[in-house]
Design an enzyme around this catalytic site. Structure first.
Site, PDB file in Angstrom:
ATOM      1  CE  LYS A 125      44.896 -37.074  67.032  1.00  0.00           C
ATOM      2  NZ  LYS A 125      45.239 -36.617  66.058  1.00  0.00           N
TER       3      LYS A 125
HETATM    4  C1  E4P Z   1      48.631 -36.804  67.029  1.00  0.00           C
HETATM    5  O1  E4P Z   1      48.002 -37.277  65.577  1.00  0.00           O
HETATM    6  C2  E4P Z   1      49.093 -34.880  66.240  1.00  0.00           C
HETATM    7  O2  E4P Z   1      47.580 -34.577  65.321  1.00  0.00           O
HETATM    8  C3  E4P Z   1      50.508 -34.813  65.660  1.00  0.00           C
HETATM    9  O3  E4P Z   1      51.267 -35.690  66.638  1.00  0.00           O
HETATM   10  C4  E4P Z   1      50.471 -33.353  66.095  1.00  0.00           C
HETATM   11  O4  E4P Z   1      52.260 -33.138  64.805  1.00  0.00           O
HETATM   12  P1  E4P Z   1      52.548 -31.987  64.646  1.00  0.00           P
HETATM   13  O5  E4P Z   1      52.717 -30.912  65.778  1.00  0.00           O
HETATM   14  O6  E4P Z   1      53.611 -32.634  64.349  1.00  0.00           O
HETATM   15  O7  E4P Z   1      51.639 -31.701  63.574  1.00  0.00           O
END
Ligand code: E4P
Length: 226
Positions: free
Chosen positions: A86
């Protein structure tokens, strides 16, 4: 549509993986630091639970392209199986996505707030893009509209990149993302459980069981009901 677990909690991952049709696990730095183990140990433990065929997403911390590439290659070496890197959609991130794509390392472009960020990441070769639905809503934006516009752009421009919608705080957001063209979703365990939870279903099951017991007692097929 594929469903990923957005968590690094081993107990929750074990349970979700056992009960639900899970395609893999997504993590990010905030998710990993909540767990007690060192991040490499935590990621290796997640891999043991889900096996090597399911995807495990790991986010880089570096913020310049050459370090992002090194970090990605390190994670690929340390965590066996289908590991997706990522990378936030900064300029350095886009450069790293291009380099990693040329090396056949699969990437997910993350922290996406606008359709154009997704389109550029897709053109750079990202396998996935992750629009942050709830974080967009938190900024008085419209997360579902961003998902829908990314889906439209990918169709118009014939992009093979998959739209993996992320950052959900409730079932309605997940539902609308699925209706708006998200190919896949990543959802926290607490919300995955709510995707099928409906009081009338539990009530109906109880009624069926008590009616059955009135006539047949505890016998059910080759089982004895409790
Ligand atoms: C995916 O892995 C994203 O990093 C994650 O869904 C972010 O979620 P949040 O906005 O609840 O921290």
């Amino acid at each position: 549509m594929r469903l990923y677990i957005d968590s690094a909690n081993l107990d929750q991952i074990e349970r979700m993986n056992e009960y639900y049709p899970i395609a893999g696990v997504t993590t990010n730095p905030s998710i990993l630091v909540k767990e007690k183990n060192h991040y490499i140990q935590a990621l290796q433990d997640i891999r043991k639970i889900i096996g090597e065929e399911k995807e495990l997403f790991i986010q880089v911390i570096a913020d310049n392209a050459s370090e992002i590439v090194k970090e990605a290659e390190y994670f690929q070496t340390m965590i066996p199986g289908k590991t997706i890197i990522k990378i936030p959609v900064t300029e350095e991130g886009i450069k790293a996505i291009k380099t990693l794509t040329a090396k056949n390392v699969p990437t997910l472009a993350t922290t996406i707030y606008t359709p154009f960020q997704a389109l550029i990441a897709a053109k750079a070769g990202a396998k996935y893009v992750a629009p942050y639905v709830n974080r967009i809503d938190d900024l008085s934006g419209d997360g579902i509209r961003v998902v829908s516009e990314i889906a439209t752009l990918f169709t118009i421009h014939k992009m093979s990149t998959e739209l993996l919608a992320a950052s959900f705080k409730n079932v309605q957001q997940v539902y609308e993302a699925c209706l708006s063209g998200a190919h896949t979703i990543t959802v926290a365990p607490e919300i995955i459980e709510k995707l099928i939870d409906f009081p009338a279903t539990a009530r109906d099951v109880k009624v069926f069981q008590s009616q059955w017991k009135e006539t047949y007692g505890n016998e059910a097929g080759n089982l004895l009901l409790k």
